[in-house]
Design a protein around this motif. Structure first.
Motif, PDB file in Angstrom:
ATOM      1  N   GLN A   1       0.839  -1.195   0.000  1.00  9.35           N
ATOM      2  CA  GLN A   1       0.000   0.000   0.000  1.00  9.35           C
ATOM      3  C   GLN A   1       0.878   1.250   0.000  1.00  9.35           C
ATOM      4  O   GLN A   1       2.020   1.226   0.459  1.00  9.35           O
ATOM      5  N   THR A   2       0.327   2.343  -0.504  1.00  9.67           N
ATOM      6  CA  THR A   2       1.112   3.566  -0.679  1.00  9.67           C
ATOM      7  C   THR A   2       1.775   4.016   0.617  1.00  9.67           C
ATOM      8  O   THR A   2       2.960   4.357   0.640  1.00  9.67           O
TER       9      THR A   2
ATOM     10  N   LYS B   1      -3.017  13.057   3.691  1.00 11.77           N
ATOM     11  CA  LYS B   1      -2.950  14.524   3.671  1.00 11.77           C
ATOM     12  C   LYS B   1      -1.977  15.005   2.611  1.00 11.77           C
ATOM     13  O   LYS B   1      -2.226  15.988   1.904  1.00 11.77           O
ATOM     14  N   ARG B   2      -0.852  14.312   2.489  1.00 12.72           N
ATOM     15  CA  ARG B   2       0.137  14.693   1.474  1.00 12.72           C
ATOM     16  C   ARG B   2      -0.416  14.491   0.068  1.00 12.72           C
ATOM     17  O   ARG B   2      -0.230  15.334  -0.816  1.00 12.72           O
ATOM     18  N   LEU B   3      -1.119  13.393  -0.133  1.00 17.16           N
ATOM     19  CA  LEU B   3      -1.705  13.131  -1.448  1.00 17.16           C
ATOM     20  C   LEU B   3      -2.796  14.150  -1.770  1.00 17.16           C
ATOM     21  O   LEU B   3      -2.975  14.525  -2.934  1.00 17.16           O
ATOM     22  N   ASN B   4      -3.520  14.595  -0.749  1.00 12.72           N
ATOM     23  CA  ASN B   4      -4.559  15.605  -0.978  1.00 12.72           C
ATOM     24  C   ASN B   4      -3.963  16.915  -1.485  1.00 12.72           C
ATOM     25  O   ASN B   4      -4.621  17.664  -2.213  1.00 12.72           O
TER      26      ASN B   4
ATOM     27  N   ALA C   1      -3.803   6.660   0.158  1.00 13.64           N
ATOM     28  CA  ALA C   1      -2.814   6.092   1.070  1.00 13.64           C
ATOM     29  C   ALA C   1      -2.937   4.580   1.193  1.00 13.64           C
ATOM     30  O   ALA C   1      -1.936   3.879   1.389  1.00 13.64           O
ATOM     31  N   THR C   2      -4.164   4.057   1.105  1.00 12.36           N
ATOM     32  CA  THR C   2      -4.363   2.617   1.268  1.00 12.36           C
ATOM     33  C   THR C   2      -4.568   1.891  -0.060  1.00 12.36           C
ATOM     34  O   THR C   2      -4.900   0.702  -0.071  1.00 12.36           O
ATOM     35  N   LEU C   3      -4.380   2.596  -1.162  1.00 11.82           N
ATOM     36  CA  LEU C   3      -4.461   1.933  -2.467  1.00 11.82           C
ATOM     37  C   LEU C   3      -3.160   1.181  -2.738  1.00 11.82           C
ATOM     38  O   LEU C   3      -2.096   1.569  -2.250  1.00 11.82           O
TER      39      LEU C   3
END
Length: 415
Positions: A139-140, A166-169, A186-188
């Motif tokens: 997971q990421t 939060k970082r990906l957002n 994050a969980t992909l």
């Protein structure tokens, strides 16, 4: 024509302001190798990076970033963080294997690699297989921040999940249309190309930045064996306190190194997805054009298409030659047609389970159907692109890709 997206006005203004200050003596974010190595040591309190062979790739990448990538002020920060993170993780990985030698004794048994080229359904397939509790995926969140190693008891509630999300957002703020091309979460499931960055032998750097010298070295000269040795050590560490077998991994980057992968994982199994390579080329060129806009104001979509056309043909034709030579048993590989998969994904997934003699439970089927009901290719809007946008010649590219298309008899979308 392939065009890069427009960044938000506040970000453009900030980049322009900081760029204007540089000639006046303003110190830019440093991409010095010495600084980055020292920063990694300070962050971890560790000194041992292991075999120094990784420094050749690091040196070449840093030189390319400085002389070719034309980074913005933000781009320098992004690139620095994308180099510092694998350096930090490398220090921790070496340290953990030294302190806990049993980590390296664990087997990675019969891993399954999804090796289709990007934009051929590999992401959706990986997400579906990740729903089956018998499989282990990366997971990421655990790929980006794997230390301390994930544990079964807290795997779904680890605070790093929220931090990574939060970082990906923030990516969505900078490139709000990117989610139309590729989902982030994050969980992909995350591609294993992300953690071979620890050896600085990773296609991800060329994808994100205009680093032609580095990419030519990666394509023509680099020995990929250390990348797969690091790959194994990384998986061993991730499964140390959260074991599950088999691993299901994904990256088109494996297409260029199948012999090397098989040397490291002789019992590996493969799923290769197939689609019209010209359609994949157009989509990938659009994807890379969007990604590079994050770090540079000078993004040439036509140049990206020309460069990716060469990589595209090299990887796909190599996969056909790999199969033609009969290097791998037919029992350990299955081909999945993109169009059939999009029409009826559950049926195609069942073929994979049957080919590898895996159990396909009703619970997993229900989870996959529920997932498909919510997630679709157009969930966040459609990704508009065409082969004509690349500026490439159809006949020339068909001829270049003939070994792949003739061997696998792929359907032609682009005419």
């Amino acid at each position: 024509m392939l065009t890069a997206p427009t960044l938000p006005m506040w970000l453009r203004a900030g980049n322009n302001f900081l760029g204007a200050l540089h000639p006046l003596g303003f110190q830019r974010y440093s991409l010095s190798k010495v600084r980055l190595l020292d920063e990694a040591r300070k962050k971890t309190g560790l000194e041992d990076f292991g075999d120094p062979g990784f420094e050749e790739g690091l040196d070449r990448l840093l030189d390319s970033l400085e002389t070719e990538a034309q980074l913005t002020a933000l781009g320098r920060v992004i690139a620095g963080e994308e180099i510092l993170t694998p350096l930090v993780n490398r220090l921790h990985l070496i340290d953990h294997h030294k302190r806990y030698p049993d980590i390296g004794q664990a087997d990675i048994a019969a891993p399954i690699f999804i090796i289709g080229m990007g934009r051929s359904g590999t992401t959706v397939l990986h997400e579906l297989l990740a729903l089956d509790p018998q499989f282990r995926v990366t997971q990421t969140w655990e790929v980006d921040y794997p230390f301390p190693p994930p544990e079964t008891a807290s795997y779904k509630s680890d605070p790093r999940i929220a931090d990574v999300q939060k970082r990906l957002n923030r990516t969505d703020v900078v490139l709000p249309d990117f989610k139309r091309i590729h989902r982030l979460g994050a969980t992909l499931p995350q591609e294993c190309v992300r953690f071979t960055t620890g050896e600085f032998l990773s296609l991800i750097f060329w994808t994100n930045y205009d680093v032609p010298s580095y990419s030519r070295w990666l394509k023509d000269e680099a020995d990929m064996a250390p990348a797969y040795q690091y790959h194994r050590r990384f998986l061993q560490m991730l499964q140390w306190k959260h074991p599950r077998s088999p691993w299901v991994l994904k990256s088109p980057a494996h297409l260029w190194s199948l012999d090397t992968l098989l040397a490291e994982y002789p019992d590996a199994r493969f799923i290769q997805t197939h689609r019209d390579p010209l359609r994949m080329l157009a989509s990938l060129s659009s994807l890379v054009t969007h990604l590079r806009k994050m770090s540079s104001n000078r993004v040439d979509g036509l140049q990206i298409a020309r460069e990716w056309a060469e990589w595209n043909a090299l990887g796909l034709n190599a996969s056909a030659e790999f199969r033609r030579r009969g290097v791998i048993s037919q029992d350990n590989i299955i081909d999945i047609d993109f169009y059939g998969f999009m029409d009826n994904p559950i049926v195609e997934v069942q073929k994979i389970y049957a080919a590898f003699d895996l159990s396909f439970s009703e619970h997993t089927r229900d989870a996959m159907q529920a997932y498909l009901a919510v997630h679709s290719a157009t969930q966040h809007g459609s990704h508009g692109y065409s082969f004509a946008d690349t500026g490439l010649d159809i006949e020339e590219e068909r001829n270049r890709l003939a070994p792949y298309q003739n061997f696998f008899n792929t359907r032609m979308e682009v005419t």
